[in-house]
Design a protein around this motif. Sequence first.
Motif, PDB file in Angstrom:
ATOM      1  N   ILE A 121       0.834  -1.205   0.000  1.00 46.06           N
ATOM      2  CA  ILE A 121       0.000   0.000   0.000  1.00 46.06           C
ATOM      3  C   ILE A 121       0.871   1.257   0.000  1.00 46.06           C
ATOM      4  N   CYS A 122       1.975   1.217   0.715  1.00 46.65           N
ATOM      5  CA  CYS A 122       2.838   2.395   0.849  1.00 46.65           C
ATOM      6  C   CYS A 122       3.833   2.553  -0.307  1.00 46.65           C
ATOM      7  N   ALA A 123       3.924   1.551  -1.189  1.00 48.87           N
ATOM      8  CA  ALA A 123       4.979   1.557  -2.202  1.00 48.87           C
ATOM      9  C   ALA A 123       4.730   2.487  -3.388  1.00 48.87           C
ATOM     10  N   PRO A 124       3.519   2.569  -3.953  1.00 43.78           N
ATOM     11  CA  PRO A 124       3.348   3.377  -5.174  1.00 43.78           C
ATOM     12  C   PRO A 124       3.330   4.871  -4.887  1.00 43.78           C
ATOM     13  N   THR A 125       3.917   5.633  -5.797  1.00 41.81           N
ATOM     14  CA  THR A 125       3.963   7.087  -5.653  1.00 41.81           C
ATOM     15  C   THR A 125       2.809   7.739  -6.401  1.00 41.81           C
ATOM     16  N   ASP A 126       2.528   8.975  -6.036  1.00 42.20           N
ATOM     17  CA  ASP A 126       1.482   9.766  -6.686  1.00 42.20           C
ATOM     18  C   ASP A 126       2.133  11.048  -7.203  1.00 42.20           C
ATOM     19  N   PRO A 127       2.045  11.325  -8.526  1.00 47.68           N
ATOM     20  CA  PRO A 127       2.780  12.463  -9.085  1.00 47.68           C
ATOM     21  C   PRO A 127       2.069  13.808  -9.008  1.00 47.68           C
ATOM     22  N   LEU A 128       0.804  13.844  -8.568  1.00 49.41           N
ATOM     23  CA  LEU A 128       0.018  15.070  -8.699  1.00 49.41           C
ATOM     24  C   LEU A 128       0.692  16.280  -8.054  1.00 49.41           C
ATOM     25  N   ALA A 129       0.965  16.184  -6.761  1.00 49.24           N
ATOM     26  CA  ALA A 129       1.525  17.337  -6.054  1.00 49.24           C
ATOM     27  C   ALA A 129       2.948  17.625  -6.516  1.00 49.24           C
ATOM     28  N   ALA A 130       3.758  16.575  -6.668  1.00 52.95           N
ATOM     29  CA  ALA A 130       5.162  16.774  -7.031  1.00 52.95           C
ATOM     30  C   ALA A 130       5.306  17.436  -8.392  1.00 52.95           C
ATOM     31  N   THR A 131       4.561  16.961  -9.390  1.00 54.92           N
ATOM     32  CA  THR A 131       4.699  17.541 -10.729  1.00 54.92           C
ATOM     33  C   THR A 131       4.109  18.949 -10.797  1.00 54.92           C
ATOM     34  N   ALA A 132       3.053  19.208 -10.012  1.00 54.58           N
ATOM     35  CA  ALA A 132       2.497  20.567  -9.986  1.00 54.58           C
ATOM     36  C   ALA A 132       3.539  21.550  -9.462  1.00 54.58           C
ATOM     37  N   LEU A 338      25.368  10.123 -21.512  1.00 55.85           N
ATOM     38  CA  LEU A 338      24.644  11.351 -21.817  1.00 55.85           C
ATOM     39  C   LEU A 338      23.348  11.465 -21.039  1.00 55.85           C
ATOM     40  N   MET A 339      22.804  10.328 -20.569  1.00 54.15           N
ATOM     41  CA  MET A 339      21.528  10.340 -19.859  1.00 54.15           C
ATOM     42  C   MET A 339      21.692  10.509 -18.354  1.00 54.15           C
ATOM     43  N   ARG A 340      22.926  10.567 -17.880  1.00 56.46           N
ATOM     44  CA  ARG A 340      23.143  10.667 -16.442  1.00 56.46           C
ATOM     45  C   ARG A 340      22.716  12.035 -15.916  1.00 56.46           C
ATOM     46  N   ILE A 341      22.267  12.041 -14.679  1.00 55.66           N
ATOM     47  CA  ILE A 341      21.908  13.293 -14.012  1.00 55.66           C
ATOM     48  C   ILE A 341      22.708  13.413 -12.725  1.00 55.66           C
ATOM     49  N   GLY A 342      22.872  14.613 -12.246  1.00 59.98           N
ATOM     50  CA  GLY A 342      23.663  14.852 -11.052  1.00 59.98           C
ATOM     51  C   GLY A 342      22.903  14.544  -9.771  1.00 59.98           C
ATOM     52  N   TRP A 343      23.625  14.625  -8.666  1.00 60.24           N
ATOM     53  CA  TRP A 343      23.035  14.269  -7.380  1.00 60.24           C
ATOM     54  C   TRP A 343      21.920  15.240  -6.977  1.00 60.24           C
ATOM     55  N   ARG A 344      21.998  16.479  -7.444  1.00 60.20           N
ATOM     56  CA  ARG A 344      20.948  17.434  -7.091  1.00 60.20           C
ATOM     57  C   ARG A 344      19.603  17.024  -7.692  1.00 60.20           C
ATOM     58  N   MET A 345      19.626  16.633  -8.948  1.00 63.61           N
ATOM     59  CA  MET A 345      18.388  16.175  -9.585  1.00 63.61           C
ATOM     60  C   MET A 345      17.869  14.913  -8.910  1.00 63.61           C
ATOM     61  N   ARG A 346      18.778  14.033  -8.524  1.00 62.57           N
ATOM     62  CA  ARG A 346      18.343  12.796  -7.847  1.00 62.57           C
ATOM     63  C   ARG A 346      17.724  13.100  -6.492  1.00 62.57           C
ATOM     64  N   MET A 347      18.258  14.101  -5.795  1.00 63.14           N
ATOM     65  CA  MET A 347      17.685  14.463  -4.501  1.00 63.14           C
ATOM     66  C   MET A 347      16.258  14.987  -4.670  1.00 63.14           C
ATOM     67  N   VAL A 348      16.032  15.801  -5.700  1.00 60.27           N
ATOM     68  CA  VAL A 348      14.684  16.299  -5.952  1.00 60.27           C
ATOM     69  C   VAL A 348      13.763  15.142  -6.309  1.00 60.27           C
ATOM     70  N   GLY A 349      14.249  14.211  -7.142  1.00 55.38           N
ATOM     71  CA  GLY A 349      13.451  13.036  -7.490  1.00 55.38           C
ATOM     72  C   GLY A 349      13.135  12.181  -6.277  1.00 55.38           C
ATOM     73  N   ALA A 350      14.121  12.033  -5.389  1.00 51.58           N
ATOM     74  CA  ALA A 350      13.894  11.236  -4.179  1.00 51.58           C
ATOM     75  C   ALA A 350      12.878  11.898  -3.257  1.00 51.58           C
ATOM     76  N   TRP A 351      12.928  13.218  -3.167  1.00 48.94           N
ATOM     77  CA  TRP A 351      12.024  13.943  -2.278  1.00 48.94           C
ATOM     78  C   TRP A 351      10.627  14.098  -2.886  1.00 48.94           C
ATOM     79  N   SER A 352      10.478  13.696  -4.151  1.00 51.18           N
ATOM     80  CA  SER A 352       9.189  13.804  -4.830  1.00 51.18           C
ATOM     81  C   SER A 352       8.377  12.512  -4.748  1.00 51.18           C
ATOM     82  N   GLY A 353       8.809  11.575  -3.946  1.00 58.59           N
ATOM     83  CA  GLY A 353       8.105  10.294  -3.848  1.00 58.59           C
ATOM     84  C   GLY A 353       6.909  10.349  -2.912  1.00 58.59           C
ATOM     85  N   MET A 354       5.934  11.152  -3.254  1.00 56.06           N
ATOM     86  CA  MET A 354       4.751  11.317  -2.403  1.00 56.06           C
ATOM     87  C   MET A 354       3.726  10.224  -2.685  1.00 56.06           C
TER      88      MET A 354
END
Length: 545
Positions: A121-132, A338-354
């Motif tokens: 139940i806790c595993a899936p993320t919801d993108p609504l708030a994060a993407t807004a 070429l597809m790699r992203i830096g740690w800053r982008m990963r931190m934002v992605g990690a914090w967007s797991g609502m």
Amino acid sequence: MDHIELTLLSLLLAVTALTALARVLNVPYPILLVIGGSLLGFVPGLPDVELDPDLVLLVFLPPLLFIAAYFSSPRELRRLARTITLNAIGLVVLTACTVAVIAHALVPDLSWAVAFTLGAICAPTDPLAATAIARRLGVPARLVSGIEGESLVNDGSALVIYRVAVAAAVGGSFDLLSAGGEFVVNVVGGIAIGLAVGYALLPLFRRALADPLLHVTMSLVAGFLAYIPAEQLDVSGVLGAVTVGLVLCWHAPQITDPLVRMTGYAFWDVLVFLLNALLFVLVGFQLHSIVEHQDRSLPTLLGLGAAVSATVILTRMVWLNTIPYVIRTLDRRPQQRLMRIGWRMRMVGAWSGMRGAVSLAAALALPLDFPERDLVLFLALCVIFATLVAQGLTLPWLIRKLGIEDDGVSEREELLARRAATDAAIARLHELREAEWTRDSTVRFLLKNFDVRQRRLAQVAGERALEQDGEDLGDHTHARTRLVKALIDTQRAVVVGLRNDGTISDEVMRTLERELDLEELGLAPYMGTADAEASVERADSAERP
């Protein structure tokens, strides 16, 4: 007043008030809904709401999952396939396992099947708030696409685990090996049914092209047509609904016209909002009884909720900051670098797991005789509250602190498409000017308009300086837009006045009003905002054409 009438009135008032407050505070509405919904259950006099668990997933999930897939980007899903797959399957499985281990350790009486149910139940993320939030602050489009794509797929993988765990909790046995085999069968079976239903529906959608009402109704039914047969065959209805949405998404330009698209956008915006809002408020209505039925004290429950929430957040943080380095070690191809992203982008992605609607629906769908059902519901709401509220309110600060900015990819792609479309239109006009049914005056008028547009786009691309007389074609475009908008407003006022004095009927007024609305919507790319006057007054603020 009957119980059902009071309940319905309370729900509608709560949703309206919370949404209005979200607009005032300028925060994504899911954040206010989870706060307000959690508090509603403790308001004296509100009725207790009991939902039929068998209906919750059936009513809420198919439309939510279908439309998330329908408005996704298959191209981005393919491009980010490896990242999305790792997060949507690997991270989901890891989250379900870590939550299960922690929950079982903190509540020894909790069976493994129940613990894994909570994890799913806790595993899936919801993108609504994060993407807004991300779109509002202008983060790179690639990050937004990754968040949306992950959420689209991880709903299916998490709910496959959920089905297996619930069956084991109710049936009394849990075999990890057989659960793994069932997981594969569920995934493959759900996708196969979604593909079959999607391609079977394409001819029907083409035939319904001239009827927007029928077309939108069919799109609502499409998710159910895949979900219900898949569930009856004991495979993933979730992945079935997602797959049929992706199939129709890819063929949408061929099976829709402008009126169908406008009608569909409006319909789905409202429906998705209402489904999300009702889920949050319905859980809030039950929160008081959930707490009352628990033998554990409120501090104990809150402690358990904090522990599970921390587990969910930390698991995602660790995964997204370790797995990329493992992949880099194993795959050192130039195209992957070429597809790699830096740690800053990963931190934002990690914090967007609502977490959000899917987790709520799964929790509410637990059978009434499910072991520790109230505890699982409470802990799931704690996780949703912690991720949506704590992470949602701090995500803007994190994005600004890390200096994440728009990479301009979307703007460059938009400019490229506008120029290509304009060039094609000019070429076609030159071809058609020799046709018998065309008029030279009309062709000259249109060529002049497209020539101005072409030169303006060249200015935006930095390929052309100001005109010789010093005129900025951006100012020219804004002036023309302002003039056309003023004429549309004048026509609309006259039409409404004729309705008001009884000269024309409301039906005629709405017909003409819709034509004017469509004409005004055509100005949107040149205004940069829905408000023409405000946009023109800000013409010197480097708006896009």
